[in-house]
Scaffold this motif. Structure first.
Motif, PDB file in Angstrom:
ATOM      1  N   ASP A  28      -2.060   4.476   3.040  1.00 36.12           N
ATOM      2  CA  ASP A  28      -1.712   5.681   2.652  1.00 36.12           C
ATOM      3  C   ASP A  28      -0.914   6.380   3.717  1.00 36.12           C
ATOM      4  O   ASP A  28       0.219   6.954   3.598  1.00 36.12           O
ATOM      5  CB  ASP A  28      -2.854   6.383   2.098  1.00 36.12           C
ATOM      6  N   GLU A  31       2.447   5.083   4.042  1.00 36.16           N
ATOM      7  CA  GLU A  31       3.409   5.465   3.231  1.00 36.16           C
ATOM      8  C   GLU A  31       3.826   6.692   3.401  1.00 36.16           C
ATOM      9  O   GLU A  31       5.053   7.261   3.525  1.00 36.16           O
ATOM     10  CB  GLU A  31       2.749   5.469   1.864  1.00 36.16           C
ATOM     11  N   SER A  69      -7.536   5.852   5.863  1.00 39.07           N
ATOM     12  CA  SER A  69      -6.742   5.218   4.943  1.00 39.07           C
ATOM     13  C   SER A  69      -5.304   4.795   5.407  1.00 39.07           C
ATOM     14  O   SER A  69      -4.248   5.544   5.118  1.00 39.07           O
ATOM     15  CB  SER A  69      -6.437   6.223   3.711  1.00 39.07           C
ATOM     16  N   LEU A 118      -6.339  10.671   5.699  1.00 42.21           N
ATOM     17  CA  LEU A 118      -5.437   9.702   6.008  1.00 42.21           C
ATOM     18  C   LEU A 118      -5.859   8.835   7.352  1.00 42.21           C
ATOM     19  O   LEU A 118      -5.368   7.597   7.433  1.00 42.21           O
ATOM     20  CB  LEU A 118      -3.941  10.499   6.251  1.00 42.21           C
ATOM     21  N   ALA A 147      -0.820  13.256  -1.014  1.00 39.96           N
ATOM     22  CA  ALA A 147      -2.002  13.057  -0.263  1.00 39.96           C
ATOM     23  C   ALA A 147      -2.668  14.192   0.189  1.00 39.96           C
ATOM     24  O   ALA A 147      -4.098  14.520   0.012  1.00 39.96           O
ATOM     25  CB  ALA A 147      -1.711  12.505   1.434  1.00 39.96           C
ATOM     26  N   PRO A 202      -4.231   8.855  -2.984  1.00 35.86           N
ATOM     27  CA  PRO A 202      -3.083   9.799  -3.275  1.00 35.86           C
ATOM     28  C   PRO A 202      -2.319   9.449  -4.459  1.00 35.86           C
ATOM     29  O   PRO A 202      -1.593  10.324  -4.889  1.00 35.86           O
ATOM     30  CB  PRO A 202      -2.548   9.742  -1.842  1.00 35.86           C
ATOM     31  N   ALA A 203      -2.129   8.063  -4.747  1.00 35.44           N
ATOM     32  CA  ALA A 203      -1.098   7.512  -5.608  1.00 35.44           C
ATOM     33  C   ALA A 203      -1.300   8.010  -6.822  1.00 35.44           C
ATOM     34  O   ALA A 203      -0.501   8.141  -8.072  1.00 35.44           O
ATOM     35  CB  ALA A 203      -1.001   6.030  -5.692  1.00 35.44           C
ATOM     36  N   TRP A 215       4.827  11.331  -1.494  1.00 34.10           N
ATOM     37  CA  TRP A 215       3.629  11.068  -0.923  1.00 34.10           C
ATOM     38  C   TRP A 215       2.910  11.976  -0.094  1.00 34.10           C
ATOM     39  O   TRP A 215       1.701  12.069  -0.231  1.00 34.10           O
ATOM     40  CB  TRP A 215       4.079   9.565   0.080  1.00 34.10           C
ATOM     41  N   ARG A 222      -3.805  -4.354  -0.226  1.00 25.83           N
ATOM     42  CA  ARG A 222      -4.178  -3.056   0.031  1.00 25.83           C
ATOM     43  C   ARG A 222      -5.911  -2.960   0.354  1.00 25.83           C
ATOM     44  O   ARG A 222      -6.196  -3.712  -0.600  1.00 25.83           O
ATOM     45  CB  ARG A 222      -3.661  -2.129  -0.620  1.00 25.83           C
TER      46      ARG A 222
END
Length: 465
Positions: free
Chosen positions: A293, A296, A290, A287, A324, A386-387, A320, A4
């Motif tokens: 992300d 996902e 990223s 987003l 976000a 976001p995780a 997810w 990642r």
């Protein structure tokens, strides 16, 4: 092996290392209050200071946040500067009313925003989002550039009008977005007279430029009220059982005055959509920068939409997507400052025995902007991750270190509505399109009631398939 990429760090003011002088404070607050805060605000749990010769307490400690907004809430009234800015626009709407007026309004609107009632709006949120896609589909297979900030304002207004007002708001979408932007740029900004707490009768020059758009906005609200009142009088059974009808039925000697109904309609039409709109725009931007992300989120949306046709279930089944959105609200909180004023002397002692005394009259600033980026509370606080909001990680986040909707008795009444709306809108938008940053896309966060992308947020929107 973890391949990642490093997390994206979106734009934000660099904390000051030298305290500003009085004139610089005034200039900065007028231009963009987010640029005022220095290194201590991102490192210390609280700071007792002077703000233009008045006592101020900047709060970044979850326990002290709870003390002010929940445990000893009766000792804290709305901040005077905040009221000087908002009351000319909202008057006695739910965001600005106090005392008995606030309690009457809160009781009147609460039934519409229960979680059960909010779930009942899911189909309308879905159909509204799907209809909104037509503006992007018209651009063809190569896509085109759009101002996503303005688009999200129009989308959330469209959804709010459809759900709470059954489409009866007397305005066009294009007019509404432009009017809201002008209203927030003029009357929604702090004036130097506000900083010195000058009497309300002294004219604020910036706001004089916004009076005509405020008058236009209130005229729209009155036409909306008049149209529905005529239906209720002539054919009560034809009136939809929505938010507008509910409020109008609260009018009377023991309920809300006509002025209070108008003020609450102005609040919900003018400000109710704004927080979600800004958070959606920031989410799409973050987003776009990223890709891991985004992958996902897209994978999750594709799977859930294919398996579950009922949008009521999407909020629970799209962790997810929700994460976000919540991370975007952490980095760009819709309400970046929550201001109160101590009525009587107060004291807070944390679990380690550290004590802060809060004299009567102290301005207390609970600062989601700095709280959400505080180095003692968050890992990589400036990065879009976001995780951290996925269900397995949520327990590590204290209830009072994350305040996108506030806390306590005055917590945002539409929080459930907004989260559901956001997830449904993102599922529709990202299920069909990809939002790409341009070389010129350099949004700068500016505080105008909400945290907005200064200069707009132009992005390229292209079909996914």
């Amino acid at each position: 092996m973890d391949v990642r990429r490093k997390p994206f760090v979106p734009p934000a003011p660099v904390p000051r290392t030298v305290p500003p002088g009085r004139l610089e404070i005034i200039r900065t607050v007028m231009r963009n209050p987010l640029e005022l805060w220095g290194e201590p605000s991102y490192n210390e749990p609280w700071i007792l200071t002077k703000f233009l010769n008045e006592r101020a307490l900047i709060v970044n400690h979850p326990g002290l946040v709870r003390h002010v907004l929940v445990d000893n809430v009766a000792n804290y009234r709305m901040g005077r500067i905040r009221q000087l800015v908002l009351r000319p626009i909202l008057r006695d709407g739910l965001l600005t009313a106090e005392g008995d007026t606030w309690r009457r309004s809160r009781k009147a609107v609460a039934p519409v925003f229960t979680p059960r009632h909010a779930r009942g709006f899911a189909d309308q949120m879905l159909s509204g989002s799907q209809r909104f896609l037509s503006r992007y589909q018209a651009a063809g297979p190569q896509g085109s550039e759009f101002d996503i900030g303005r688009d999200m304002s129009e989308l959330t207004f469209f959804i709010l009008s459809d759900t709470l007002f059954s489409g009866d708001v007397a305005a066009t979408d294009d007019e509404f977005a432009a009017d809201i932007e002008k209203l927030l740029s003029t009357m929604g900004r702090i004036d130097p007279f506000d900083l010195v707490k000058a009497p309300r009768w002294l004219p604020r020059l910036r706001r004089l430029r916004g009076r005509h758009v405020l008058a236009k906005f209130r005229g729209m609200v009155r036409r909306t009220m008049t149209g529905r009142l005529e239906v209720l009088k002539n054919d009560p059974g034809a009136a939809p059982e929505d938010f507008l009808t509910l409020l109008l039925r609260q009018m009377g000697p023991d309920g809300l005055s006509a002025e209070e109904v108008e003020d609450n309609l102005v609040t919900f039409i003018g400000a109710g959509h704004e927080t979600t709109a800004r958070a959606l725009a920031w989410t799409l931007y973050c987003l776009s920068q990223s890709p891991d992300d985004l992958a996902e989120v897209e994978k999750e949306i594709d799977k859930v939409v294919a398996e579950e046709k009922d949008p009521v279930e999407w909020l629970a089944r799209m962790p997810w997507t929700r994460a976000a959105f919540e991370e975007a609200m952490r980095l760009y909180p819709p309400a970046p400052s929550i201001n109160r004023e101590a009525i009587a002397d107060d004291t807070y002692v944390d679990k380690q025995g550290a004590r802060v005394t809060i004299p009567a009259g102290t301005t207390v600033m609970v600062m989601p902007w700095t709280l959400h980026r505080h180095r003692r509370l968050w890992d990589e606080p400036n990065a879009f991750i976001p995780a951290r909001f996925l269900p397995a990680n949520r327990d590590a986040i204290d209830r009072f270190q994350y305040l996108p909707f506030g806390a306590g008795p005055r917590v945002c009444i539409g929080a459930t509505f907004a989260l559901q709306e956001a997830v449904i809108a993102l599922a529709v938008l990202l299920g069909h399109f990809r939002f790409e940053s341009l070389p010129t896309t350099r949004p700068w966060p500016v505080q105008k009631l909400t945290t907005q992308p200064g200069g707009g947020l132009r992005m390229r929107v292209v079909p996914r398939r």
